[in-house]
Motif scaffolding. Structure first.
Motif, PDB file in Angstrom:
ATOM      1  N   THR A  18       1.015  -1.455  -0.023  1.00 12.20           N
ATOM      2  CA  THR A  18      -0.029   0.022   0.064  1.00 12.20           C
ATOM      3  C   THR A  18       0.931   1.229   0.002  1.00 12.20           C
ATOM      4  OG1 THR A  18      -1.808  -1.229   1.100  1.00 12.20           O
ATOM      5  CG2 THR A  18      -1.816   1.476   1.279  1.00 12.20           C
ATOM      6  N   ALA A  19       2.020   1.225   0.915  1.00 13.99           N
ATOM      7  CA  ALA A  19       2.583   2.537   0.985  1.00 13.99           C
ATOM      8  C   ALA A  19       3.515   2.612  -0.347  1.00 13.99           C
ATOM      9  CB  ALA A  19       3.647   2.344   2.069  1.00 13.99           C
ATOM     10  N   SER A  20       3.993   1.681  -1.021  1.00 13.47           N
ATOM     11  CA  SER A  20       4.886   1.772  -2.182  1.00 13.47           C
ATOM     12  C   SER A  20       3.731   2.339  -3.402  1.00 13.47           C
ATOM     13  CB  SER A  20       5.564   0.473  -2.426  1.00 13.47           C
ATOM     14  OG  SER A  20       4.626  -0.431  -2.699  1.00 13.47           O
ATOM     15  N   THR A  21       2.747   1.781  -3.383  1.00 12.77           N
ATOM     16  CA  THR A  21       1.703   2.145  -4.281  1.00 12.77           C
ATOM     17  C   THR A  21       1.468   3.646  -4.126  1.00 12.77           C
ATOM     18  OG1 THR A  21       1.042  -0.030  -4.578  1.00 12.77           O
ATOM     19  CG2 THR A  21      -0.602   1.855  -5.588  1.00 12.77           C
ATOM     20  N   VAL A  22       1.090   4.181  -3.193  1.00  7.18           N
ATOM     21  CA  VAL A  22       0.821   5.543  -2.476  1.00  7.18           C
ATOM     22  C   VAL A  22       1.898   6.511  -3.009  1.00  7.18           C
ATOM     23  CG1 VAL A  22       0.394   7.113  -0.848  1.00  7.18           C
ATOM     24  CG2 VAL A  22      -0.834   5.150  -1.027  1.00  7.18           C
ATOM     25  N   VAL A  23       3.202   5.882  -2.807  1.00  6.84           N
ATOM     26  CA  VAL A  23       4.499   6.758  -2.941  1.00  6.84           C
ATOM     27  C   VAL A  23       4.518   6.944  -4.603  1.00  6.84           C
ATOM     28  CG1 VAL A  23       7.051   6.806  -2.792  1.00  6.84           C
ATOM     29  CG2 VAL A  23       5.729   6.407  -0.845  1.00  6.84           C
ATOM     30  N   PHE A  24       4.386   5.869  -5.253  1.00  2.96           N
ATOM     31  CA  PHE A  24       4.507   5.713  -6.666  1.00  2.96           C
ATOM     32  C   PHE A  24       3.769   6.677  -7.267  1.00  2.96           C
ATOM     33  CE2 PHE A  24       5.184   4.305 -10.934  1.00  2.96           C
ATOM     34  CZ  PHE A  24       3.838   4.086 -11.599  1.00  2.96           C
ATOM     35  N   TRP A  25       2.356   6.812  -7.007  1.00  7.03           N
ATOM     36  CA  TRP A  25       1.484   7.558  -7.637  1.00  7.03           C
ATOM     37  C   TRP A  25       1.631   9.033  -7.271  1.00  7.03           C
ATOM     38  CZ3 TRP A  25      -0.652   6.445 -11.799  1.00  7.03           C
ATOM     39  CH2 TRP A  25      -0.966   5.306 -12.274  1.00  7.03           C
ATOM     40  N   VAL A  26       2.158   9.480  -6.045  1.00  8.76           N
ATOM     41  CA  VAL A  26       2.285  10.668  -5.699  1.00  8.76           C
ATOM     42  C   VAL A  26       3.729  11.246  -6.488  1.00  8.76           C
ATOM     43  CG1 VAL A  26       3.384  12.145  -3.840  1.00  8.76           C
ATOM     44  CG2 VAL A  26       1.573  10.741  -3.438  1.00  8.76           C
ATOM     45  N   VAL A  27       4.854  10.203  -6.607  1.00  7.07           N
ATOM     46  CA  VAL A  27       5.844  10.659  -7.595  1.00  7.07           C
ATOM     47  C   VAL A  27       5.509  11.020  -9.009  1.00  7.07           C
ATOM     48  CG1 VAL A  27       8.203  10.014  -8.361  1.00  7.07           C
ATOM     49  CG2 VAL A  27       7.747   9.548  -5.722  1.00  7.07           C
ATOM     50  N   PHE A  28       4.635   9.903  -9.276  1.00  7.91           N
ATOM     51  CA  PHE A  28       4.227  10.103 -10.850  1.00  7.91           C
ATOM     52  C   PHE A  28       3.579  11.238 -11.001  1.00  7.91           C
ATOM     53  CE2 PHE A  28       3.191   8.476 -14.805  1.00  7.91           C
ATOM     54  CZ  PHE A  28       1.859   8.837 -15.123  1.00  7.91           C
TER      55      PHE A  28
END
Length: 88
Positions: A18-28
């Motif tokens: 969950t955390a890595s998915t959220v970080v990915f979309w924020v960076v994207f």
């Protein structure tokens, strides 16, 4: 179904996913925003619009058809005699 063989995802696995998915979309999203902003700004320097007659005059000056004084005189005439818009 699998027993205790380690095939189940643990709580920390769900947290990490969950955390890595959220970080990915924020960076994207931040990268997309930065690219969009950079493209919309252009060079960052405001430039005066060049009218086609001014461009033609500049090309003639660059080819050597006009000397410096004649170029400046004609450019001043072009800029002083801005045509009126319709209805105004």
């Amino acid at each position: 179904m699998y027993g205790n063989w380690g095939h189940d995802v643990s709580t920390w696995g769900y947290v990490w996913f969950t955390a890595s998915t959220v970080v990915f979309w924020v960076v994207f999203g931040l990268v997309a925003f930065a690219v969009t902003r950079a493209v919309s700004r252009g060079s960052g320097r405001p430039q005066a619009p060049v009218t086609p007659p001014e461009r033609l005059l500049a090309e003639r000056f660059a080819r050597g058809e006009l000397d410096d004084d004649e170029y400046r005189r004609r450019l001043a005439v072009l800029r002083d005699n801005v045509p009126l818009t319709k209805g105004g």
